[in-house]
Design a protein around this motif. Structure first.
Motif, PDB file in Angstrom:
ATOM      1  N   ALA A 187       1.093  -0.856   0.005  1.00  0.00           N
ATOM      2  CA  ALA A 187       0.269  -0.179  -0.130  1.00  0.00           C
ATOM      3  C   ALA A 187       0.687   0.931  -0.252  1.00  0.00           C
ATOM      4  O   ALA A 187       0.775   2.341  -0.440  1.00  0.00           O
ATOM      5  N   GLN A 188       2.127   1.491   0.188  1.00  0.00           N
ATOM      6  CA  GLN A 188       2.830   2.543   0.364  1.00  0.00           C
ATOM      7  C   GLN A 188       3.621   2.357  -0.849  1.00  0.00           C
ATOM      8  O   GLN A 188       3.833   3.835  -1.229  1.00  0.00           O
ATOM      9  N   GLU A 189       3.627   1.014  -1.184  1.00  0.00           N
ATOM     10  CA  GLU A 189       4.371   1.758  -2.295  1.00  0.00           C
ATOM     11  C   GLU A 189       3.858   2.504  -3.259  1.00  0.00           C
ATOM     12  O   GLU A 189       4.107   3.276  -4.322  1.00  0.00           O
ATOM     13  N   LYS A 190       2.244   1.727  -3.883  1.00  0.00           N
ATOM     14  CA  LYS A 190       1.318   2.361  -4.856  1.00  0.00           C
ATOM     15  C   LYS A 190       0.792   3.886  -3.717  1.00  0.00           C
ATOM     16  O   LYS A 190       0.904   4.386  -5.114  1.00  0.00           O
ATOM     17  N   LYS A 191       0.721   4.044  -2.656  1.00  0.00           N
ATOM     18  CA  LYS A 191       0.686   5.757  -3.046  1.00  0.00           C
ATOM     19  C   LYS A 191       2.107   6.838  -3.079  1.00  0.00           C
ATOM     20  O   LYS A 191       1.883   7.166  -3.735  1.00  0.00           O
ATOM     21  N   ARG A 192       3.310   6.252  -2.766  1.00  0.00           N
ATOM     22  CA  ARG A 192       4.266   6.113  -3.520  1.00  0.00           C
ATOM     23  C   ARG A 192       4.277   6.913  -5.094  1.00  0.00           C
ATOM     24  O   ARG A 192       4.501   7.805  -5.736  1.00  0.00           O
ATOM     25  N   GLU A 193       4.489   5.726  -5.443  1.00  0.00           N
ATOM     26  CA  GLU A 193       4.363   5.552  -6.627  1.00  0.00           C
ATOM     27  C   GLU A 193       2.341   6.253  -7.909  1.00  0.00           C
ATOM     28  O   GLU A 193       2.591   7.816  -8.478  1.00  0.00           O
ATOM     29  N   ASN A 194       1.619   7.015  -6.644  1.00  0.00           N
ATOM     30  CA  ASN A 194       0.459   7.990  -6.791  1.00  0.00           C
ATOM     31  C   ASN A 194       1.157   9.450  -6.933  1.00  0.00           C
ATOM     32  O   ASN A 194       0.285  10.529  -8.246  1.00  0.00           O
ATOM     33  N   TYR A 195       1.386   9.208  -5.245  1.00  0.00           N
ATOM     34  CA  TYR A 195       2.145  11.001  -6.287  1.00  0.00           C
ATOM     35  C   TYR A 195       3.064  11.436  -7.050  1.00  0.00           C
ATOM     36  O   TYR A 195       2.802  12.527  -6.874  1.00  0.00           O
ATOM     37  N   LEU A 196       3.443  10.309  -7.225  1.00  0.00           N
ATOM     38  CA  LEU A 196       4.763  10.662  -8.015  1.00  0.00           C
ATOM     39  C   LEU A 196       3.514  10.664  -9.795  1.00  0.00           C
ATOM     40  O   LEU A 196       4.201  12.104 -10.061  1.00  0.00           O
ATOM     41  N   GLU A 197       3.286  10.037  -9.786  1.00  0.00           N
ATOM     42  CA  GLU A 197       2.423  10.169 -11.016  1.00  0.00           C
ATOM     43  C   GLU A 197       1.763  11.575 -10.973  1.00  0.00           C
ATOM     44  O   GLU A 197       1.159  12.137 -12.716  1.00  0.00           O
ATOM     45  N   GLN A 198       0.687  11.845  -9.941  1.00  0.00           N
ATOM     46  CA  GLN A 198       0.278  13.361 -10.218  1.00  0.00           C
ATOM     47  C   GLN A 198       1.286  14.772  -9.975  1.00  0.00           C
ATOM     48  O   GLN A 198       0.868  15.522 -10.586  1.00  0.00           O
ATOM     49  N   ALA A 199       2.364  14.070  -9.826  1.00  0.00           N
ATOM     50  CA  ALA A 199       3.662  15.157 -10.037  1.00  0.00           C
ATOM     51  C   ALA A 199       4.035  15.597 -11.429  1.00  0.00           C
ATOM     52  O   ALA A 199       3.676  16.865 -11.896  1.00  0.00           O
ATOM     53  N   ILE A 200       3.749  14.268 -12.148  1.00  0.00           N
ATOM     54  CA  ILE A 200       4.631  14.824 -13.321  1.00  0.00           C
ATOM     55  C   ILE A 200       4.130  14.872 -14.135  1.00  0.00           C
ATOM     56  O   ILE A 200       3.711  16.241 -15.142  1.00  0.00           O
ATOM     57  N   GLN A 201       2.471  14.453 -13.627  1.00  0.00           N
ATOM     58  CA  GLN A 201       1.162  14.868 -14.985  1.00  0.00           C
ATOM     59  C   GLN A 201       0.675  16.905 -14.618  1.00  0.00           C
ATOM     60  O   GLN A 201       1.034  16.830 -15.427  1.00  0.00           O
ATOM     61  N   TYR A 202       1.248  17.013 -13.543  1.00  0.00           N
ATOM     62  CA  TYR A 202       1.413  18.372 -13.461  1.00  0.00           C
ATOM     63  C   TYR A 202       2.255  19.045 -14.335  1.00  0.00           C
ATOM     64  O   TYR A 202       1.656  20.044 -14.567  1.00  0.00           O
ATOM     65  N   MET A 203       3.609  18.478 -14.304  1.00  0.00           N
ATOM     66  CA  MET A 203       4.529  19.265 -15.007  1.00  0.00           C
ATOM     67  C   MET A 203       3.872  18.735 -16.323  1.00  0.00           C
ATOM     68  O   MET A 203       4.834  20.135 -16.813  1.00  0.00           O
ATOM     69  N   ASN A 204       3.308  17.845 -17.170  1.00  0.00           N
ATOM     70  CA  ASN A 204       3.389  18.136 -18.023  1.00  0.00           C
ATOM     71  C   ASN A 204       2.472  19.603 -18.485  1.00  0.00           C
ATOM     72  O   ASN A 204       2.356  18.881 -20.150  1.00  0.00           O
ATOM     73  N   GLN A 205       1.257  19.210 -17.692  1.00  0.00           N
ATOM     74  CA  GLN A 205       0.229  20.126 -18.587  1.00  0.00           C
ATOM     75  C   GLN A 205       0.754  22.174 -18.410  1.00  0.00           C
ATOM     76  O   GLN A 205      -0.055  22.453 -18.069  1.00  0.00           O
ATOM     77  N   HIS A 206       2.007  21.728 -17.579  1.00  0.00           N
ATOM     78  CA  HIS A 206       2.127  22.957 -17.514  1.00  0.00           C
ATOM     79  C   HIS A 206       3.954  23.596 -18.327  1.00  0.00           C
ATOM     80  O   HIS A 206       4.940  23.766 -17.592  1.00  0.00           O
ATOM     81  N   MET A 207       3.569  22.266 -19.447  1.00  0.00           N
ATOM     82  CA  MET A 207       5.342  21.912 -19.569  1.00  0.00           C
ATOM     83  C   MET A 207       5.011  23.754 -20.576  1.00  0.00           C
ATOM     84  O   MET A 207       6.884  24.214 -20.865  1.00  0.00           O
ATOM     85  N   GLY A 208       4.260  24.518 -20.833  1.00  0.00           N
ATOM     86  CA  GLY A 208       4.624  25.649 -21.499  1.00  0.00           C
ATOM     87  C   GLY A 208       4.935  26.779 -20.401  1.00  0.00           C
ATOM     88  O   GLY A 208       4.848  27.662 -20.731  1.00  0.00           O
ATOM     89  N   GLY A 209       4.689  26.592 -19.206  1.00  0.00           N
ATOM     90  CA  GLY A 209       5.255  28.034 -18.186  1.00  0.00           C
ATOM     91  C   GLY A 209       6.706  27.170 -17.031  1.00  0.00           C
ATOM     92  O   GLY A 209       7.173  26.097 -17.723  1.00  0.00           O
ATOM     93  N   SER A 210       6.689  27.668 -16.612  1.00  0.00           N
ATOM     94  CA  SER A 210       7.549  27.407 -14.863  1.00  0.00           C
ATOM     95  C   SER A 210       6.622  26.922 -13.966  1.00  0.00           C
ATOM     96  O   SER A 210       5.101  27.288 -13.608  1.00  0.00           O
ATOM     97  N   ILE A 211       7.278  25.931 -12.865  1.00  0.00           N
ATOM     98  CA  ILE A 211       6.306  25.952 -11.934  1.00  0.00           C
ATOM     99  C   ILE A 211       7.345  26.232 -10.583  1.00  0.00           C
ATOM    100  O   ILE A 211       8.298  25.855 -10.933  1.00  0.00           O
ATOM    101  N   ARG A 212       6.618  26.569  -9.422  1.00  0.00           N
ATOM    102  CA  ARG A 212       7.502  26.447  -8.265  1.00  0.00           C
ATOM    103  C   ARG A 212       7.628  25.316  -7.248  1.00  0.00           C
ATOM    104  O   ARG A 212       6.478  24.413  -7.587  1.00  0.00           O
ATOM    105  N   LEU A 213       8.788  24.472  -6.238  1.00  0.00           N
ATOM    106  CA  LEU A 213       8.070  23.862  -5.737  1.00  0.00           C
ATOM    107  C   LEU A 213       7.643  23.905  -5.317  1.00  0.00           C
ATOM    108  O   LEU A 213       6.529  22.988  -4.773  1.00  0.00           O
ATOM    109  N   THR A 214       7.064  24.642  -3.909  1.00  0.00           N
ATOM    110  CA  THR A 214       5.896  25.290  -2.998  1.00  0.00           C
ATOM    111  C   THR A 214       4.644  25.212  -3.862  1.00  0.00           C
ATOM    112  O   THR A 214       3.782  23.470  -3.361  1.00  0.00           O
ATOM    113  N   GLU A 215       4.315  25.567  -4.950  1.00  0.00           N
ATOM    114  CA  GLU A 215       3.184  24.970  -6.045  1.00  0.00           C
ATOM    115  C   GLU A 215       2.697  22.879  -6.389  1.00  0.00           C
ATOM    116  O   GLU A 215       1.597  23.265  -5.950  1.00  0.00           O
ATOM    117  N   LEU A 216       4.218  22.657  -6.598  1.00  0.00           N
ATOM    118  CA  LEU A 216       4.186  21.923  -7.410  1.00  0.00           C
ATOM    119  C   LEU A 216       3.421  20.881  -5.311  1.00  0.00           C
ATOM    120  O   LEU A 216       2.366  19.345  -5.879  1.00  0.00           O
TER     121      LEU A 216
END
Length: 298
Positions: A187-216
């Motif tokens: 369950a812990q590994e799946k949770k970690r994987e889910n967090y990572l996928e959320q973060a990468i999806q957010y990055m892909n959605q903001h590829m044309g701009g910049s993001i800050r660590l705080t907002e991510l």
């Protein structure tokens, strides 16, 4: 299986058993195509009543055990007994005191093989296969059985051919890595994987701009420190550097697939200064954008 003690020396009905001859062991240790990984023993014990092994000094090879049916147990370094049931597997590390055997009420049927090589330990650790039971998915079980029978038949019937050992070694590597990727995660590994996928999806959605660590970190729901730790653990780099790598990867696709200028591509991946973009692209890819675009591909 080589070495150890057994409580049923006459073997098991319909068992399969192959042990690599010593002369082949030396050959495979020196052959470039097998020195990194090769099979030394392989077998199948159906309904292995009274099955028992103990090796106080351990085995020189990793031992892979898959429980097809019934139940058995494994103890490492005189530690807690681990129960293996239908669909479970374990890899026993080399040079490790171990004992294992069938449960008397419902003895296991097991497929097993021993493997050695320069990459064996790294492969086992990288894919999380070491010393704890894993449960294979139905498709994972099917792939394992599909691998086992041809591998066993080749080794038992064509042991004289180097091509046999090379082929079995290569398919064993694929089997082990596939099990590691597709095995049931905690369950812990799946949770970690889910967090990572959320973060990468957010990055892909903001590829044309910049993001800050705080907002991510706010978007994912983790502290900045925890997010950095997660990315370092799973990708080897912190989040913002991973975001830059995604930008350069996307830029490479645009260079290959479009006629956009370097300035337009730089803007498309959210880097306003094309000179900085060119320096960053060369640093990460080893080529300038224009050189990369001219490299024949495919």
């Amino acid at each position: 299986m080589t070495g150890g003690n057994i409580k049923k020396p006459e073997g098991f009905m319909k068992e399969k058993l192959y042990v690599l001859p010593d002369y082949w062991m030396k050959e495979l240790e020196q052959e470039g195509l097998t020195s990194s990984l090769y099979i030394t023993d392989i077998g199948y014990f159906p309904k292995a009543e009274y099955h028992f092994r103990e090796r106080p000094e351990g085995s020189p090879a990793h031992i892979f055990i898959f429980c097809e049916a019934g139940e058995g147990w494994v103890e490492l370094n005189q530690g807690e007994r681990m129960i293996l049931r239908e669909g479970d597997m374990i890899v026993i590390p080399p040079d490790t005191h171990h004992r294992y055997g069938a449960m008397p009420e419902n003895p296991w049927s097991i497929y097993w093989f021993h493997f050695k090589g320069e990459h064996a330990t790294r492969l086992v650790h990288l894919f999380g296969l070491s010393a704890t039971p894993l449960t294979l998915s139905p498709s994972g079980i099917a792939r394992f059985i599909e691998w086992f029978h041809p591998a066993y038949e080749l080794l038992a019937e064509r042991t004289y051919a180097l091509t046999t050992h090379v082929h079995v070694a290569q398919t064993a590597r694929q089997l082990l890595s596939g099990i590691g990727i597709n095995s049931n995660k905690s369950a812990q590994e799946k949770k970690r994987e889910n967090y990572l996928e959320q973060a990468i999806q957010y990055m892909n959605q903001h590829m044309g701009g910049s993001i800050r660590l705080t907002e991510l970190s706010r978007h994912v729901g983790l502290s900045q420190q925890h997010l950095i730790h997660l990315f370092n653990l799973e990708t080897g780099v912190p989040p913002i550097e991973y975001f830059l790598r995604l930008k350069i990867q996307r830029a490479g696709q645009l260079l290959d697939l479009t006629e956009l200028s370097i300035k337009e591509i730089s803007s498309a991946v959210g880097i306003s200064d094309p000179y900085y973009f060119s320096r960053l692209f060369k640093k990460m890819s080893g080529f300038s954008p224009s050189h990369y675009r001219n490299i024949p591909k495919g």
